[in-house]
Enzyme design. Structure first.
Site, PDB file in Angstrom:
ATOM      1  N   ASP A 181       0.843  -1.198   0.000  1.00  0.00           N
ATOM      2  CA  ASP A 181       0.000   0.000   0.000  1.00  0.00           C
ATOM      3  C   ASP A 181       0.875   1.244   0.000  1.00  0.00           C
ATOM      4  O   ASP A 181       2.030   1.206   0.424  1.00  0.00           O
ATOM      5  CB  ASP A 181      -0.903   0.008   1.245  1.00  0.00           C
ATOM      6  CG  ASP A 181      -2.151   0.857   1.056  1.00  0.00           C
ATOM      7  OD1 ASP A 181      -3.241   0.288   0.868  1.00  0.00           O
ATOM      8  OD2 ASP A 181      -2.040   2.107   1.077  1.00  0.00           O
ATOM      9  N   ASP A 217       4.014   2.236  -4.455  1.00  0.00           N
ATOM     10  CA  ASP A 217       3.037   2.983  -5.249  1.00  0.00           C
ATOM     11  C   ASP A 217       2.856   2.180  -6.536  1.00  0.00           C
ATOM     12  O   ASP A 217       3.832   1.979  -7.283  1.00  0.00           O
ATOM     13  CB  ASP A 217       3.609   4.379  -5.543  1.00  0.00           C
ATOM     14  CG  ASP A 217       2.663   5.237  -6.362  1.00  0.00           C
ATOM     15  OD1 ASP A 217       1.740   4.681  -6.991  1.00  0.00           O
ATOM     16  OD2 ASP A 217       2.869   6.464  -6.386  1.00  0.00           O
ATOM     17  N   VAL A 218       1.639   1.731  -6.804  1.00  0.00           N
ATOM     18  CA  VAL A 218       1.441   0.861  -7.974  1.00  0.00           C
ATOM     19  C   VAL A 218       1.676   1.589  -9.303  1.00  0.00           C
ATOM     20  O   VAL A 218       1.715   0.951 -10.350  1.00  0.00           O
ATOM     21  CB  VAL A 218       0.052   0.156  -7.977  1.00  0.00           C
ATOM     22  CG1 VAL A 218      -0.091  -0.770  -6.784  1.00  0.00           C
ATOM     23  CG2 VAL A 218      -1.092   1.150  -8.077  1.00  0.00           C
ATOM     24  N   ASN A 248      -6.020  -5.039  -5.858  1.00  0.00           N
ATOM     25  CA  ASN A 248      -7.188  -4.306  -5.363  1.00  0.00           C
ATOM     26  C   ASN A 248      -7.009  -2.790  -5.300  1.00  0.00           C
ATOM     27  O   ASN A 248      -7.995  -2.055  -5.307  1.00  0.00           O
ATOM     28  CB  ASN A 248      -7.514  -4.871  -3.964  1.00  0.00           C
ATOM     29  CG  ASN A 248      -8.489  -4.018  -3.205  1.00  0.00           C
ATOM     30  OD1 ASN A 248      -9.690  -4.087  -3.447  1.00  0.00           O
ATOM     31  ND2 ASN A 248      -7.994  -3.190  -2.291  1.00  0.00           N
ATOM     32  N   TYR A 277     -13.818   6.528 -14.492  1.00  0.00           N
ATOM     33  CA  TYR A 277     -13.714   5.388 -13.567  1.00  0.00           C
ATOM     34  C   TYR A 277     -14.235   4.116 -14.242  1.00  0.00           C
ATOM     35  O   TYR A 277     -13.607   3.057 -14.178  1.00  0.00           O
ATOM     36  CB  TYR A 277     -14.504   5.692 -12.288  1.00  0.00           C
ATOM     37  CG  TYR A 277     -14.486   4.558 -11.283  1.00  0.00           C
ATOM     38  CD1 TYR A 277     -13.330   4.261 -10.579  1.00  0.00           C
ATOM     39  CD2 TYR A 277     -15.623   3.782 -11.043  1.00  0.00           C
ATOM     40  CE1 TYR A 277     -13.294   3.224  -9.657  1.00  0.00           C
ATOM     41  CE2 TYR A 277     -15.604   2.751 -10.132  1.00  0.00           C
ATOM     42  CZ  TYR A 277     -14.436   2.464  -9.433  1.00  0.00           C
ATOM     43  OH  TYR A 277     -14.416   1.432  -8.526  1.00  0.00           O
ATOM     44  N   LYS A 299     -12.472   0.397 -15.156  1.00  0.00           N
ATOM     45  CA  LYS A 299     -12.949  -0.893 -14.639  1.00  0.00           C
ATOM     46  C   LYS A 299     -13.375  -1.826 -15.798  1.00  0.00           C
ATOM     47  O   LYS A 299     -13.258  -3.047 -15.687  1.00  0.00           O
ATOM     48  CB  LYS A 299     -14.080  -0.680 -13.633  1.00  0.00           C
ATOM     49  CG  LYS A 299     -13.591  -0.030 -12.336  1.00  0.00           C
ATOM     50  CD  LYS A 299     -12.527  -0.873 -11.615  1.00  0.00           C
ATOM     51  CE  LYS A 299     -12.060  -0.244 -10.324  1.00  0.00           C
ATOM     52  NZ  LYS A 299     -11.084  -1.073  -9.593  1.00  0.00           N
ATOM     53  N   ALA A 305     -19.739   0.047  -1.953  1.00  0.00           N
ATOM     54  CA  ALA A 305     -19.368  -0.626  -0.703  1.00  0.00           C
ATOM     55  C   ALA A 305     -18.992   0.420   0.349  1.00  0.00           C
ATOM     56  O   ALA A 305     -18.374   1.438   0.026  1.00  0.00           O
ATOM     57  CB  ALA A 305     -18.195  -1.572  -0.954  1.00  0.00           C
ATOM     58  N   THR A 347     -16.878   1.815   2.514  1.00  0.00           N
ATOM     59  CA  THR A 347     -15.445   1.826   2.837  1.00  0.00           C
ATOM     60  C   THR A 347     -15.042   3.284   3.099  1.00  0.00           C
ATOM     61  O   THR A 347     -15.813   4.206   2.802  1.00  0.00           O
ATOM     62  CB  THR A 347     -14.609   1.295   1.657  1.00  0.00           C
ATOM     63  OG1 THR A 347     -14.715   2.238   0.576  1.00  0.00           O
ATOM     64  CG2 THR A 347     -15.062  -0.078   1.188  1.00  0.00           C
TER      65      THR A 347
HETATM   66  N1  LIG Z   1     -15.989   1.215  -2.293  1.00  0.00           N
HETATM   67  C1  LIG Z   1     -16.712   0.970  -3.372  1.00  0.00           C
HETATM   68  O1  LIG Z   1     -17.891   1.316  -3.460  1.00  0.00           O
HETATM   69  C2  LIG Z   1     -16.131   0.158  -4.510  1.00  0.00           C
HETATM   70  C3  LIG Z   1     -17.022  -0.381  -5.457  1.00  0.00           C
HETATM   71  C4  LIG Z   1     -16.503  -1.120  -6.520  1.00  0.00           C
HETATM   72  C5  LIG Z   1     -15.135  -1.308  -6.627  1.00  0.00           C
HETATM   73  N2  LIG Z   1     -14.307  -0.767  -5.694  1.00  0.00           N
HETATM   74  C6  LIG Z   1     -12.873  -1.006  -5.861  1.00  0.00           C
HETATM   75  O2  LIG Z   1     -12.359  -1.589  -4.682  1.00  0.00           O
HETATM   76  C7  LIG Z   1     -10.985  -1.253  -4.553  1.00  0.00           C
HETATM   77  C8  LIG Z   1     -10.730  -0.786  -3.138  1.00  0.00           C
HETATM   78  O3  LIG Z   1     -11.584   0.296  -2.846  1.00  0.00           O
HETATM   79  P1  LIG Z   1     -11.950   0.753  -1.348  1.00  0.00           P
HETATM   80  O4  LIG Z   1     -13.329   1.283  -1.403  1.00  0.00           O
HETATM   81  O5  LIG Z   1     -11.585  -0.291  -0.375  1.00  0.00           O
HETATM   82  O6  LIG Z   1     -10.973   2.036  -1.230  1.00  0.00           O
HETATM   83  P2  LIG Z   1     -10.075   2.632  -0.052  1.00  0.00           P
HETATM   84  O7  LIG Z   1      -9.751   4.024  -0.487  1.00  0.00           O
HETATM   85  O8  LIG Z   1     -10.721   2.421   1.285  1.00  0.00           O
HETATM   86  O9  LIG Z   1      -8.746   1.729  -0.113  1.00  0.00           O
HETATM   87  C9  LIG Z   1      -7.892   1.789  -1.234  1.00  0.00           C
HETATM   88  C10 LIG Z   1      -6.467   1.489  -0.787  1.00  0.00           C
HETATM   89  O10 LIG Z   1      -5.643   1.521  -1.962  1.00  0.00           O
HETATM   90  C11 LIG Z   1      -4.456   2.232  -1.656  1.00  0.00           C
HETATM   91  N3  LIG Z   1      -3.905   2.873  -2.858  1.00  0.00           N
HETATM   92  C12 LIG Z   1      -4.475   3.859  -3.612  1.00  0.00           C
HETATM   93  N4  LIG Z   1      -3.643   4.213  -4.597  1.00  0.00           N
HETATM   94  C13 LIG Z   1      -2.532   3.436  -4.484  1.00  0.00           C
HETATM   95  C14 LIG Z   1      -1.312   3.357  -5.198  1.00  0.00           C
HETATM   96  N5  LIG Z   1      -1.041   4.183  -6.216  1.00  0.00           N
HETATM   97  N6  LIG Z   1      -0.403   2.430  -4.808  1.00  0.00           N
HETATM   98  C15 LIG Z   1      -0.633   1.610  -3.743  1.00  0.00           C
HETATM   99  N7  LIG Z   1      -1.765   1.665  -3.016  1.00  0.00           N
HETATM  100  C16 LIG Z   1      -2.702   2.570  -3.382  1.00  0.00           C
HETATM  101  C17 LIG Z   1      -4.879   3.306  -0.639  1.00  0.00           C
HETATM  102  O11 LIG Z   1      -3.778   3.775   0.126  1.00  0.00           O
HETATM  103  C18 LIG Z   1      -5.913   2.523   0.196  1.00  0.00           C
HETATM  104  O12 LIG Z   1      -5.300   1.873   1.304  1.00  0.00           O
HETATM  105  C19 LIG Z   1     -10.679  -0.232  -5.653  1.00  0.00           C
HETATM  106  O13 LIG Z   1     -10.056  -0.889  -6.748  1.00  0.00           O
HETATM  107  C20 LIG Z   1     -12.056   0.260  -6.069  1.00  0.00           C
HETATM  108  O14 LIG Z   1     -12.097   0.693  -7.414  1.00  0.00           O
HETATM  109  C21 LIG Z   1     -14.762  -0.038  -4.636  1.00  0.00           C
END
Ligand SMILES: NC(=O)c1ccc[n+]([C@@H]2O[C@H](COP(=O)([O-])OP(=O)(O)OC[C@H]3O[C@@H](n4cnc5c(N)ncnc54)[C@H](O)[C@@H]3O)[C@@H](O)[C@H]2O)c1
Length: 251
Positions: free
Chosen positions: A37, A53-54, A80, A145, A149, A178, A180
């Site tokens: 992360d 950093d990805v 993720n 976005y 996806k 979700a 989060t």
């Molecule tokens: N929350 C939603 O409603 C939802 C719905 C569909 C899909 N998603 C997908 O789920 C995944 C996680 O989302 P979430 O809601 O848990 O988000 P979140 O923001 O709570 O967590 C995302 C994590 O990714 C890390 N991150 C971001 N950019 C980064 C980078 N460049 N390098 C390394 N780490 C990085 C952040 O530090 C964080 O810890 C994402 O791919 C998102 O597109 C989320």
């Protein structure tokens, strides 16, 4: 014995939300788990935290090598890490399109590329990508976005084909909205957070947001050796949003 006993898993974006819930669930089910992360400072034992950093290939390679050394190999990759973007095609400039694709799509490419040499040595290798309902349903104000996806969905299928004969399964989960920290940030930026939350809840037939734990359960299902015949699929975790057409509730 639990299905993940003896397996080693890496979860990107595992310090928060869906990634965090997934890392904790895989660990509960017997896996040794590393989190990659941007900010792994909140990651506690038994999880191992690695900063990367990805969008930076060198930092991904370094963190993946360190995680594989720390875990003693790699069987499961949960791709993720991701970020959001709002607006129509008119609302984001080229730089923002490149930035969000760099994280959401190329981030998965870089991490998979770094992990594949380790996964090839596993007898139970699996990759799960976090995709989204935005890949399969047209949502307003989500052009950029959704495009990322959609790319993740296609990438999942192509990777499943490429790596099938190497014994590596590749699938994705498609969460609805979700609950989060990400959605928390989105709601607090809205002019009327309560109304925005109600609108997001109403969009899902279950009338509530999906929990991070529910998405983690689906990711664990796809990553588990018990799912050995499942590859190249997407699993919706969206409260019925993609597939159902309900009539309004009778009053
Ligand atoms: N929350 C939603 O409603 C939802 C719905 C569909 C899909 N998603 C997908 O789920 C995944 C996680 O989302 P979430 O809601 O848990 O988000 P979140 O923001 O709570 O967590 C995302 C994590 O990714 C890390 N991150 C971001 N950019 C980064 C980078 N460049 N390098 C390394 N780490 C990085 C952040 O530090 C964080 O810890 C994402 O791919 C998102 O597109 C989320």
């Amino acid at each position: 014995m639990s299905d993940f006993e003896g397996l080693k898993a890496l979860v990107t974006g595992g310090a928060s939300g869906i990634g965090r819930a997934t890392a904790e669930l895989l660990a509960e089910r017997g896996a040794r788990v590393a989190v990659l992360d941007l900010d792994p400072s909140s990651v506690d034992k038994p999880l191992l935290g690695y900063r990367a950093d990805v969008t930076d290939d060198a930092s991904v390679r370094e963190a993946v090598a360190a995680a594989a050394a720390g875990l003693g190999g790699l069987d499961v990759l949960v791709n993720n890490a991701g970020i959001g973007a709002q607006g129509t095609v008119e609302d984001n400039d080229d730089a923002e399109w490149h930035r969000v694709f760099d994280v959401n799509v190329l981030g998965m490419v870089r991490t998979a590329r770094a992990c594949l040499p380790y996964l090839r040595r596993s007898a139970q290798a699996a990759i799960v990508n976090t995709c989204s309902i935005a890949a399969t349903a047209g949502l307003p104000q989500r052009a950029l976005y959704s495009a990322t996806k959609g790319a993740v969905y296609s990438l999942t299928l192509a990777m499943a084909a490429d790596h099938l004969r190497e014994g590596i399964r590749v699938n994705c989960v498609n969460p609805g909205t979700a609950d989060t920290p990400w959605i928390g940030r989105l709601l607090s930026a809205a002019p009327d957070p309560a109304a925005e939350r109600a609108a997001l809840e109403a969009r899902q037939p279950t009338g509530r947001l999906v929990t991070a734990e529910e998405v983690a359960g689906a990711i664990a299902y796809l990553a588990s050796p018990l799912s050995g015949a499942t590859t190249g699929t997407s699993l919706a975790v969206d409260g019925g949003m993609q597939g159902l057409r309900l009539r309004p509730e009778a009053r």
